[in-house]
Design a protein around this motif. Structure first.
Motif, PDB file in Angstrom:
ATOM      1  N   HIS A  55      -4.019  -1.591  10.719  1.00  0.00           N
ATOM      2  CA  HIS A  55      -3.893  -0.656   9.592  1.00  0.00           C
ATOM      3  C   HIS A  55      -5.166  -0.618   8.738  1.00  0.00           C
ATOM      4  O   HIS A  55      -5.376   0.325   7.972  1.00  0.00           O
ATOM      5  CB  HIS A  55      -2.672  -1.042   8.748  1.00  0.00           C
ATOM      6  CG  HIS A  55      -2.279  -0.022   7.728  1.00  0.00           C
ATOM      7  ND1 HIS A  55      -2.144   1.318   8.006  1.00  0.00           N
ATOM      8  CD2 HIS A  55      -2.001  -0.142   6.398  1.00  0.00           C
ATOM      9  CE1 HIS A  55      -1.802   1.964   6.912  1.00  0.00           C
ATOM     10  NE2 HIS A  55      -1.720   1.106   5.917  1.00  0.00           N
ATOM     11  N   PHE A 107       0.773  -2.509   4.452  1.00  0.00           N
ATOM     12  CA  PHE A 107       0.680  -3.815   3.790  1.00  0.00           C
ATOM     13  C   PHE A 107       1.823  -3.899   2.786  1.00  0.00           C
ATOM     14  O   PHE A 107       2.023  -2.978   1.996  1.00  0.00           O
ATOM     15  CB  PHE A 107      -0.664  -3.962   3.080  1.00  0.00           C
ATOM     16  CG  PHE A 107      -1.831  -3.743   3.999  1.00  0.00           C
ATOM     17  CD1 PHE A 107      -2.063  -4.594   5.072  1.00  0.00           C
ATOM     18  CD2 PHE A 107      -2.686  -2.667   3.810  1.00  0.00           C
ATOM     19  CE1 PHE A 107      -3.131  -4.373   5.937  1.00  0.00           C
ATOM     20  CE2 PHE A 107      -3.749  -2.446   4.665  1.00  0.00           C
ATOM     21  CZ  PHE A 107      -3.975  -3.294   5.736  1.00  0.00           C
ATOM     22  N   HIS A 156      -7.681   2.953   3.922  1.00  0.00           N
ATOM     23  CA  HIS A 156      -8.174   1.587   3.690  1.00  0.00           C
ATOM     24  C   HIS A 156      -9.573   1.320   4.240  1.00  0.00           C
ATOM     25  O   HIS A 156     -10.271   0.444   3.761  1.00  0.00           O
ATOM     26  CB  HIS A 156      -7.201   0.577   4.308  1.00  0.00           C
ATOM     27  CG  HIS A 156      -5.805   0.712   3.797  1.00  0.00           C
ATOM     28  ND1 HIS A 156      -5.463   0.443   2.494  1.00  0.00           N
ATOM     29  CD2 HIS A 156      -4.667   1.127   4.404  1.00  0.00           C
ATOM     30  CE1 HIS A 156      -4.168   0.669   2.324  1.00  0.00           C
ATOM     31  NE2 HIS A 156      -3.669   1.091   3.466  1.00  0.00           N
ATOM     32  N   CYS A 163       1.873   3.113   2.358  1.00  0.00           N
ATOM     33  CA  CYS A 163       1.598   4.139   3.364  1.00  0.00           C
ATOM     34  C   CYS A 163       2.864   4.436   4.171  1.00  0.00           C
ATOM     35  O   CYS A 163       3.595   3.523   4.542  1.00  0.00           O
ATOM     36  CB  CYS A 163       0.496   3.664   4.313  1.00  0.00           C
ATOM     37  SG  CYS A 163      -1.126   3.528   3.548  1.00  0.00           S
ATOM     38  N   CYS A 191       0.813  -1.220   0.000  1.00  0.00           N
ATOM     39  CA  CYS A 191       0.000   0.000   0.000  1.00  0.00           C
ATOM     40  C   CYS A 191       0.842   1.264   0.000  1.00  0.00           C
ATOM     41  O   CYS A 191       0.362   2.332  -0.358  1.00  0.00           O
ATOM     42  CB  CYS A 191      -0.978   0.000   1.172  1.00  0.00           C
ATOM     43  SG  CYS A 191      -0.204   0.090   2.802  1.00  0.00           S
TER      44      CYS A 191
HETATM   45 ZN    ZN Z   1      -1.673   1.457   3.884  1.00  0.00          ZN
END
Ligand code: ZN
Length: 424
Positions: free
Chosen positions: A162, A141, A168, A131, A129
């Motif tokens: 998360h 992730f 998300h 982030c 992801c």
């Molecule tokens: Zn994320």
């Protein structure tokens, strides 16, 4: 003729190179289409004069091509694509990489004419992801893109938490759990007075809400040792607090305990337009007079479906307590092919499956041990096809319950029905 012979060794080497250049562009790390786990699918262009050996190693360089790092080996490969299984490899853990080796061997009839070839290549896992700037309670992730085909992989408490992140929570994304997650020793906000878990998705009185709208597949794994202790302001509590337009499946919640919220469920506090399937809980839920709605699986259902689920554990001190669901609110709600062995103590209205039902509902193929199917609700009748069993031994006879899918459930003498997804 002589010219052709000199060209042939190069052609075998070229075929080998093709396999790897194709890998770089088209190989996909994916779930094993033939079984559990993960692997890599490598398309290549076979050369009829050679056959190929593919080897997949755990590691980041040729120096890691050791027997103990060998994940899969396929010899005599002549057709594309080849799928190499990455046994025991968890792509959700950062910093692990794979190494692919492709060898082309010479046809015995062409010894001296062709030259064997070999190429090696690092496999870069796509996705994650991305982030950044997260608190210590969260982790990004590392694999997946959140689509149904390529879900984000969840393997740690920090990754599970998360899901609560704004990037998300309400994006309708897909998640897949890769292992059991033990929350012992974890704390989602650094304040142990709250317990260790901040439920995923929430509603807060009067109208503030942040529903989880994604799709979570536990893949036959558990979340263990969850606890939370919330105030009434946080209206919903469970592993998931509040979900909407969501699915949760193949997930077990074990050894959990929850305290003081309004809508409490071991799995989900409140579910709206959602489906919960092939899940179970084994949790202790302690409500209070200010915790009016408790269900071992879900606190409240709104226009939702629960099927092929079961619950163990205990609920104490509640107004409406249900072995599976606290309250079936505005429907249509469906509960089918579920059972509950939860103990219900000290509740004002306790039902083996639901505390209160109102609105339209379907209950079918439900089994429970004590009390009525539901304690309060319109009609006050038990729909046909639902059964209060007299004793635990009735659950453990090993005889399949009528209408239940024996591909989903395992019936075995001496045990209550088990969901097969947890027995793999
Ligand atoms: Zn994320």
């Amino acid at each position: 003729m002589k010219k052709l012979r000199t060209a042939l060794p190069a052609m075998v080497l070229l075929a080998c190179a093709l396999a790897l250049s194709a890998n770089a562009q088209g190989a996909a790390f994916e779930r094993n289409p033939n079984g559990a786990g993960w692997g890599i699918s490598v398309p290549f262009s076979p050369d009829s004069r050679a056959d190929y050996t593919f080897e997949l190693y755990l590691g980041s360089s040729t120096a890691d091509a050791l027997p103990e790092n060998l994940l899969d080996r396929k010899e005599g490969v002549t057709a594309s694509p080849v799928f190499l299984e990455a046994y025991g490899f968890d792509p959700s853990i950062p910093g692990t990489v794979l190494w692919l080796r492709v060898s082309a061997s010479v046809d015995p009839r062409r010894q001296g004419l062709d030259t064997p070839g070999m190429r090696e290549q690092k496999i870069t896992l796509p996705g994650g992801c991305g982030c950044t700037g997260l608190s210590t309670y969260e982790q990004p992730f590392y694999y997946g893109d959140g689509t149904e085909k390529n879900p984000f992989l969840v393997s740690t408490p920090q990754q599970l938490q998360h899901l609560n992140n704004g990037r998300h929570l309400q994006q309708g994304q897909y998640f897949l759990q890769t292992c059991d997650i033990d929350l012992r020793g974890y704390d989602s906000d650094g304040d142990p007075a709250n317990g260790n878990w901040r439920p995923i998705g929430y509603t807060v009185y009067p109208y503030d809400s942040g529903y989880f709208t994604g799709h979570y597949d536990g893949n036959g794994h558990l979340v263990k040792n969850m606890s939370f202790h919330l105030t009434l302001e946080e209206n919903t509590a469970g592993l998931f607090g509040a979900i909407q337009n969501s699915t949760v499946k193949n997930l077990g919640v074990a050894s959990g305990e929850t305290l003081s919220a309004s809508d409490i469920g071991g799995l989900v506090g409140a579910a709206t337009n959602s489906k919960i399937s092939c899940c179970y809980t084994d949790v202790e839920i302690s409500g209070s007079i200010t915790a009016p709605i408790c269900g071992s699986m879900a606190g409240s259902l709104f226009s939702s479906t629960m099927e092929n689920c079961y619950s163990l554990g205990e609920i104490s001190l509640s107004q409406y307590a249900g072995g599976l669901v606290g309250v079936l609110w505005d429907g249509p709600n469906t509960v089918r092919c579920c059972y509950s062995l939860s103990a219900l103590q000290g509740a004002t209205a306790a039902g083996g499956i639901a505390g209160l039902q109102r609105g339209s509902y379907t209950m079918d193929g439900c089994y429970w041990l004590a009390g009525p199917l539901y304690a309060e609700g319109s009609g006050g009748v038990t729909p046909s096809g639902n059964y209060r069993l007299a004793s635990l031994s009735d659950f453990e006879s090993g005889e399949p319950f009528p209408g239940w899918d024996t591909g989903v459930w395992q019936f075995e003498a001496g045990k209550a029905p088990q969901l097969r997804v947890f027995l793999r």
